[in-house]
Design a protein around this motif. Structure first.
Motif, PDB file in Angstrom:
ATOM      1  N   LEU A 111       3.971   2.255   9.051  1.00 52.48           N
ATOM      2  CA  LEU A 111       2.575   2.043   8.668  1.00 52.48           C
ATOM      3  C   LEU A 111       1.652   2.930   9.487  1.00 52.48           C
ATOM      4  O   LEU A 111       0.699   3.524   8.956  1.00 52.48           O
ATOM      5  CB  LEU A 111       2.208   0.566   8.868  1.00 52.48           C
ATOM      6  N   LYS A 112       1.935   3.042  10.813  1.00 50.16           N
ATOM      7  CA  LYS A 112       1.098   3.904  11.648  1.00 50.16           C
ATOM      8  C   LYS A 112       1.188   5.362  11.183  1.00 50.16           C
ATOM      9  O   LYS A 112       0.192   6.082  11.128  1.00 50.16           O
ATOM     10  CB  LYS A 112       1.531   3.785  13.093  1.00 50.16           C
ATOM     11  N   GLU A 113       2.427   5.835  10.840  1.00 48.03           N
ATOM     12  CA  GLU A 113       2.581   7.203  10.356  1.00 48.03           C
ATOM     13  C   GLU A 113       1.791   7.411   9.072  1.00 48.03           C
ATOM     14  O   GLU A 113       1.128   8.450   8.888  1.00 48.03           O
ATOM     15  CB  GLU A 113       4.062   7.499  10.125  1.00 48.03           C
ATOM     16  N   ALA A 114       1.872   6.405   8.166  1.00 47.87           N
ATOM     17  CA  ALA A 114       1.132   6.524   6.907  1.00 47.87           C
ATOM     18  C   ALA A 114      -0.372   6.576   7.160  1.00 47.87           C
ATOM     19  O   ALA A 114      -1.103   7.358   6.544  1.00 47.87           O
ATOM     20  CB  ALA A 114       1.482   5.359   5.990  1.00 47.87           C
ATOM     21  N   LEU A 115      -0.860   5.732   8.111  1.00 46.80           N
ATOM     22  CA  LEU A 115      -2.287   5.755   8.424  1.00 46.80           C
ATOM     23  C   LEU A 115      -2.681   7.097   9.067  1.00 46.80           C
ATOM     24  O   LEU A 115      -3.763   7.631   8.788  1.00 46.80           O
ATOM     25  CB  LEU A 115      -2.617   4.600   9.363  1.00 46.80           C
ATOM     26  N   SER A 116      -1.790   7.645   9.929  1.00 45.66           N
ATOM     27  CA  SER A 116      -2.086   8.949  10.546  1.00 45.66           C
ATOM     28  C   SER A 116      -2.149  10.047   9.491  1.00 45.66           C
ATOM     29  O   SER A 116      -3.031  10.918   9.524  1.00 45.66           O
ATOM     30  CB  SER A 116      -1.007   9.269  11.581  1.00 45.66           C
ATOM     31  N   HIS A 117      -1.218   9.966   8.536  1.00 46.30           N
ATOM     32  CA  HIS A 117      -1.233  10.945   7.457  1.00 46.30           C
ATOM     33  C   HIS A 117      -2.506  10.828   6.625  1.00 46.30           C
ATOM     34  O   HIS A 117      -3.107  11.831   6.219  1.00 46.30           O
ATOM     35  CB  HIS A 117      -0.001  10.753   6.572  1.00 46.30           C
ATOM     36  N   ALA A 118      -2.937   9.565   6.381  1.00 48.52           N
ATOM     37  CA  ALA A 118      -4.168   9.358   5.632  1.00 48.52           C
ATOM     38  C   ALA A 118      -5.370   9.909   6.390  1.00 48.52           C
ATOM     39  O   ALA A 118      -6.288  10.497   5.802  1.00 48.52           O
ATOM     40  CB  ALA A 118      -4.358   7.865   5.363  1.00 48.52           C
ATOM     41  N   THR A 119      -5.360   9.747   7.751  1.00 48.13           N
ATOM     42  CA  THR A 119      -6.463  10.292   8.555  1.00 48.13           C
ATOM     43  C   THR A 119      -6.488  11.810   8.472  1.00 48.13           C
ATOM     44  O   THR A 119      -7.553  12.444   8.368  1.00 48.13           O
ATOM     45  CB  THR A 119      -6.293   9.847  10.006  1.00 48.13           C
ATOM     46  N   LEU A 152      -8.177  11.380  -3.367  1.00 50.38           N
ATOM     47  CA  LEU A 152      -8.028  10.069  -4.011  1.00 50.38           C
ATOM     48  C   LEU A 152      -6.571   9.685  -4.159  1.00 50.38           C
ATOM     49  O   LEU A 152      -6.166   8.535  -3.937  1.00 50.38           O
ATOM     50  CB  LEU A 152      -8.716  10.073  -5.379  1.00 50.38           C
ATOM     51  N   LYS A 153      -5.754  10.685  -4.556  1.00 49.85           N
ATOM     52  CA  LYS A 153      -4.326  10.413  -4.720  1.00 49.85           C
ATOM     53  C   LYS A 153      -3.700  10.018  -3.393  1.00 49.85           C
ATOM     54  O   LYS A 153      -2.917   9.057  -3.310  1.00 49.85           O
ATOM     55  CB  LYS A 153      -3.641  11.650  -5.292  1.00 49.85           C
ATOM     56  N   ALA A 154      -4.038  10.740  -2.317  1.00 52.94           N
ATOM     57  CA  ALA A 154      -3.491  10.417  -0.994  1.00 52.94           C
ATOM     58  C   ALA A 154      -3.950   9.042  -0.519  1.00 52.94           C
ATOM     59  O   ALA A 154      -3.170   8.251   0.028  1.00 52.94           O
ATOM     60  CB  ALA A 154      -3.895  11.499   0.008  1.00 52.94           C
ATOM     61  N   LEU A 155      -5.237   8.740  -0.731  1.00 50.58           N
ATOM     62  CA  LEU A 155      -5.753   7.431  -0.321  1.00 50.58           C
ATOM     63  C   LEU A 155      -5.075   6.299  -1.089  1.00 50.58           C
ATOM     64  O   LEU A 155      -4.743   5.246  -0.530  1.00 50.58           O
ATOM     65  CB  LEU A 155      -7.275   7.381  -0.517  1.00 50.58           C
ATOM     66  N   ASN A 156      -4.888   6.465  -2.406  1.00 52.79           N
ATOM     67  CA  ASN A 156      -4.214   5.429  -3.206  1.00 52.79           C
ATOM     68  C   ASN A 156      -2.787   5.217  -2.727  1.00 52.79           C
ATOM     69  O   ASN A 156      -2.299   4.082  -2.630  1.00 52.79           O
ATOM     70  CB  ASN A 156      -4.214   5.813  -4.683  1.00 52.79           C
ATOM     71  N   LYS A 210       0.477   0.761   2.499  1.00 51.41           N
ATOM     72  CA  LYS A 210       0.019  -0.251   3.455  1.00 51.41           C
ATOM     73  C   LYS A 210       0.222  -1.655   2.900  1.00 51.41           C
ATOM     74  O   LYS A 210       0.700  -2.554   3.605  1.00 51.41           O
ATOM     75  CB  LYS A 210      -1.450  -0.009   3.769  1.00 51.41           C
ATOM     76  N   ASP A 211      -0.135  -1.878   1.626  1.00 55.54           N
ATOM     77  CA  ASP A 211       0.068  -3.199   1.008  1.00 55.54           C
ATOM     78  C   ASP A 211       1.531  -3.570   0.992  1.00 55.54           C
ATOM     79  O   ASP A 211       1.913  -4.733   1.242  1.00 55.54           O
ATOM     80  CB  ASP A 211      -0.496  -3.208  -0.415  1.00 55.54           C
ATOM     81  N   TYR A 212       2.390  -2.594   0.657  1.00 52.96           N
ATOM     82  CA  TYR A 212       3.816  -2.880   0.594  1.00 52.96           C
ATOM     83  C   TYR A 212       4.347  -3.260   1.979  1.00 52.96           C
ATOM     84  O   TYR A 212       5.112  -4.209   2.132  1.00 52.96           O
ATOM     85  CB  TYR A 212       4.553  -1.656   0.042  1.00 52.96           C
ATOM     86  N   ILE A 213       3.921  -2.495   3.023  1.00 53.39           N
ATOM     87  CA  ILE A 213       4.384  -2.796   4.378  1.00 53.39           C
ATOM     88  C   ILE A 213       3.887  -4.169   4.817  1.00 53.39           C
ATOM     89  O   ILE A 213       4.616  -4.975   5.412  1.00 53.39           O
ATOM     90  CB  ILE A 213       3.902  -1.700   5.339  1.00 53.39           C
ATOM     91  N   LEU A 223       9.757   3.900  -0.848  1.00 47.56           N
ATOM     92  CA  LEU A 223       8.391   4.154  -0.419  1.00 47.56           C
ATOM     93  C   LEU A 223       7.894   5.459  -1.018  1.00 47.56           C
ATOM     94  O   LEU A 223       8.660   6.434  -1.152  1.00 47.56           O
ATOM     95  CB  LEU A 223       8.321   4.236   1.102  1.00 47.56           C
ATOM     96  N   PRO A 224       6.637   5.550  -1.392  1.00 47.97           N
ATOM     97  CA  PRO A 224       6.125   6.780  -2.002  1.00 47.97           C
ATOM     98  C   PRO A 224       6.112   7.905  -0.988  1.00 47.97           C
ATOM     99  O   PRO A 224       5.872   7.698   0.207  1.00 47.97           O
ATOM    100  CB  PRO A 224       4.709   6.384  -2.429  1.00 47.97           C
TER     101      PRO A 224
END
Length: 645
Positions: A485-493, A577-581, A587-590, A638-639
Motif C-alpha cells: 500500500l505504501k508503494e502504491a501511495l508513493s507511486h500515486a504521489t 485520472l487513470k493512475a489515481l483510479n 488501496k480499497d483492495y488492500i 493487483l493492477p
C-alpha cells in the motif's frame, strides 16, 4: 264518511313487507305484516291477485321509470350459489312434510312434474286453492310471483322447460326467494305477541313502546276502516293505560337509580377521605412486606441452624447413651466392690489404703472430666473448622463445575467428558468418612479429572501454539500488504508530481505563445501603420499581401500550437485520472484484505480464549489456508502500476 275495503282482509298481503324485497335490497312496503300461515282464513289466490293488481302495476311502472327491466344481481349460474339454494329448498321441504320423493340429484335438474309438485306445495302454504285446475299452471305461477312482489320477471317460456341449464338457475332463485318469504311468515307466526318487560337500557324501552304503538296502530286502523268506533276508543284507552303504567314503572326506576346514585356519591366521598391515608398505608405495607421477607429469611436460617443442631443432638445423644451404658457398668462395678468391701473384714491399714485409692480415683475422675471438656472444646472447634472447610470446598466445587462446563466436561454427554461424571457435589454428611470421592459426589479428582484436564490442556496448548503461529503469519501478510500500500501511495504521489510539472510546463508554453502572438500583433499593427504612410499603391498592395501572408502563417502556427498543447494536456489529465483510479482501487483492495485478516485474527483469538475444540481449530486452519490462497490470488491480480505518458 267511513271507508270500507273490498275483498282484501286486514291480514292480507297488502300490508306485507316482503322478505324477498329485504333480501334483494328493495324498499319495504307498508307497516309490519301479520302471519301468512293462516291458510284457512284467507281468500283464494285469484282474488288476491285481483286485489294486488294495482300494486303490481305500480311496481312495474316504478321499474319502467327506473330504466326498464331489472337485472338480477345474484350469481344465478354459480355452482356454490345453486348448491346453497338446493340445500335450503331440500331442508325446507323435509321440515314441512313434503310427501313426494326428493333428493339433491332431483333438485339439480328437476322434471316438469317435480317442479309442479314443489311449486304447488309451496304456494299452497299461502293459498290452499292454488293450482286447482281452473287456470293453466304456467299462468298461475307467473301471476302468483308477480302478485307477491317478486322483483324479477318469470317467463312463461322458461316454465315449459324447467330442467334446462339456462332456465333452472333463475327458477331456483325464485323458489329460494319464496322459501325465505314462507320462513319469515313462520317466524312471525311463532313470535310472541306479549310486550317485553324490563329496563335494561333505553333502546329496549323505546323498542317496547314502539311495538305497543304499532300493535295499537294496526288494530285501530282496522277498526277505523270497519267503522267500529267503540273498539277504536277502547284500543286508545288501553294504549293510554299501558303508557301510563310504563311511565310509573320508569319513574320508580328513576327513583331507585337516584337512591343508588346517592349511595355511590356517599361511597365516593368516603373513599376520597380515606385516599389521603393511602400513601402512608402503602408505605406501611412496603415496610411490612420487607419485614416479612426478612422474617422468612430468618426462619430459613433458623431452620438450617435447627437442622444442624438436631444432627449435633443426635450425635451427642448417641454419645450420651454410650456414656450412660459405661456409667451403668461402672456403677454396677462400684456396687459389687461396695458389697465386697462390706462383706470383708477391714483393718486400719486397709481403710487408709482404700482412702488413698479413693483419693487417687477422684483425682483421676477430675482429670478425666477436664480431659472430656478439652475434647468437647476441640470437637466443637473441629466442627467449626469442618463447616468452614466445607463451605470453601463448595465454593471451589462451584468454580470447578463452572469451568468444567465451559471446557465441555459437564454434563456426561458433553464432548470432552468421555462419558464420565465430572460434576462435583459436596456432601457434608460424608465428611467424617475416609472416602473423599464419595464426599465429592463419587468424582475421582486424582485418577479421572486431572488426567482428562491435563490431556485437554495439552491439546489446547498445541492448538494455541498453532493459532499463534497462524496469527504471526497473518501479521506478516498484513505488513507485506501495508508495504504494498505504501508503494502504491508513493507511486500515486510520483504521478501527481509529474502531473503538476506537466501543468506548469503547459502554463509556461502557453504564456510564451501568448507573448509571441502579442509581438506578431504589434508587428502587424506597425506594418499597417507603415502602409498607411506609403502613397505608392503598388508598394502598398505588396506590403499588405506580405503582411497578410505572414499573419496567416502566424495564425496557423498559433492554432497548431494550441491543438498540440490541448492534446498533450488531455493526455496528461487522462493518465493522471487513470493512475489515481488504479491507486484508489488498489488501496480499497488492500484495506479490504487487511480488514478480513484482522477479523480472521480476532476470530481465532476469541476461539482460543473461549476454549474451542480440536475440530473448530482444524476448521479454522482450513479457513485460514483458504483465506491465504485467496489473499495470494488477490495479490497476484493487483493492477500494474501506471506507465508514464
Amino acid at each position: 264518511m267511513r271507508r270500507t275495503l273490498g275483498p282484501v282482509s286486514s291480514s292480507g298481503l297488502n300490508s306485507r313487507p316482503s322478505m324477498g324485497r329485504q333480501s334483494m335490497g328493495l324498499p319495504s312496503k307498508g307497516p309490519q305484516r301479520t302471519s301468512m300461515a293462516m291458510g284457512s282464513s284467507r281468500q283464494s289466490m285469484s282474488a288476491r291477485n285481483q286485489s294486488l293488481g294495482r300494486k303490481s302495476t305500480g311496481i312495474s311502472r316504478e321499474t319502467m321509470a327506473r330504466g326498464g327491466s331489472r337485472q338480477d344481481p345474484r350469481p344465478l349460474s354459480d355452482k356454490g350459489f345453486m348448491n346453497a339454494s338446493i340445500r335450503s329448498l331440500l331442508n325446507f321441504l323435509m321440515e314441512n312434510g313434503y310427501d313426494s320423493a326428493i333428493s339433491p340429484k332431483i333438485l339439480a335438474r328437476p322434471s316438469s312434474k317435480d317442479f309442479n309438485n314443489i311449486v304447488t306445495f309451496l304456494f299452497r302454504k299461502i293459498d290452499p286453492n292454488f293450482n286447482d285446475g281452473t287456470h293453466k299452471f304456467e299462468d298461475e305461477v307467473a301471476s302468483a310471483f308477480k302478485a307477491l312482489g317478486y322483483p324479477f320477471n318469470i317467463s312463461k317460456t322458461s316454465l315449459y322447460a324447467v330442467g334446462s341449464p339456462h332456465t333452472w338457475p333463475g327458477l331456483l332463485a325464485a323458489i329460494t326467494w319464496l322459501i325465505e318469504l314462507l320462513t319469515y311468515d313462520q317466524e312471525v307466526a311463532l313470535a310472541p305477541n306479549d310486550e317485553e318487560e324490563g329496563f335494561e337500557d333505553m333502546d329496549k324501552l323505546v323498542a317496547v313502546s314502539d311495538k305497543a304503538f304499532f300493535g295499537y296502530l294496526a288494530e285501530a286502523y282496522t277498526s277505523f276502516l270497519s267503522g267500529d268506533d267503540d273498539r277504536y276508543a277502547q284500543l286508545e284507552e288501553e294504549l293510554i293505560e299501558k303508557f301510563e303504567a310504563k311511565n310509573e314503572e320508569v319513574e320508580q326506576e328513576c327513583e331507585r337509580i337516584a337512591v343508588e346514585n346517592d349511595d355511590i356519591v356517599g361511597n365516593m366521598e368516603n373513599l376520597s377521605q380515606t385516599a389521603n391515608a393511602l400513601p402512608e398505608l402503602e408505605k406501611r405495607q412496603e415496610d411490612l412486606s420487607s419485614d416479612l421477607e426478612k422474617f422468612h429469611q430468618l426462619i430459613e436460617q433458623l431452620n438450617d441452624h435447627k437442622a444442624a443442631l438436631e444432627k449435633k443432638v443426635e450425635s451427642r445423644s448417641a454419645e450420651l447413651d454410650r456414656n450412660q451404658a459405661d456409667l451403668s457398668a461402672i456403677n454396677e462395678r462400684v456396687t459389687e466392690l461396695k458389697n465386697a468391701v462390706a462383706s470383708q473384714d477391714l483393718s486400719a491399714e486397709d481403710v487408709r489404703r482404700m482412702q488413698g485409692e479413693r483419693a487417687r480415683v477422684e483425682e483421676g475422675l477430675e482429670k478425666a472430666f477436664a480431659t472430656k471438656q478439652q475434647h468437647s472444646k476441640e470437637l466443637w472447634e473441629a466442627e467449626t473448622e469442618l463447616n468452614k472447610v466445607c463451605d470453601e470446598l463448595e465454593a471451589a466445587a462451584s468454580v470447578f463445575n463452572s469451568k468444567a462446563t465451559e471446557l465441555q466436561l459437564i454434563p456426561e454427554t458433553a464432548k470432552h467428558s468421555q462419558g464420565k461424571k465430572f460434576k462435583i457435589v459436596v456432601d457434608k454428611a460424608l465428611a467424617e468418612e475416609s472416602d473423599t470421592n464419595a464426599m465429592l459426589g463419587n468424582v475421582d479428582i486424582k485418577n479421572e479429572v486431572r488426567p482428562v484436564i491435563a490431556q485437554l490442556k495439552e491439546t489446547m496448548t498445541g492448538n494455541m501454539n498453532v493459532a499463534k503461529q497462524e496469527l504471526l503469519n497473518l501479521l506478516d501478510q498484513e505488513e507485506q500488504a501495508e508495504e504494498q500500500l505504501k508503494e502504491a501511495l508513493s507511486h500515486a504521489t510520483t504521478l501527481e508530481n509529474r502531473a503538476r510539472r506537466a501543468e506548469e510546463q503547459y502554463t509556461k508554453e502557453k504564456e510564451q505563445l501568448d507573448a509571441t502572438i502579442a509581438e506578431l500583433v504589434a508587428e502587424t499593427e506597425e506594418a499597417e501603420t507603415k502602409t498607411t504612410q506609403l502613397r505608392d499603391p503598388m508598394a502598398l498592395e505588396t506590403a499588405i499581401a506580405r503582411n497578410t501572408t505572414r499573419l496567416n502563417q502566424l495564425k496557423a502556427l498559433r492554432e497548431e500550437k494550441l491543438e498540440a498543447a490541448a492534446a498533450r494536456k488531455e493526455a496528461v489529465h487522462n493518465e493522471i485520472l487513470k493512475a489515481l483510479n488504479m491507486c484508489a482501487d488498489h488501496k480499497d483492495y488492500i484495506q479490504m484484505q487487511l480488514g478480513d485478516l484482522k477479523a480472521y485474527g480476532e476470530e481465532k483469538l476469541q476461539m482460543l480464549q473461549g476454549g474451542n475444540t480440536e475440530k473448530k481449530v482444524e476448521e479454522a486452519v482450513v479457513e485460514e489456508e483458504t483465506a491465504e490462497e485467496n489473499f495470494n490470488a488477490g495479490a497476484d491480480e493487483l493492477p500494474p502500476p501506471p506507465t508514464s505518458a
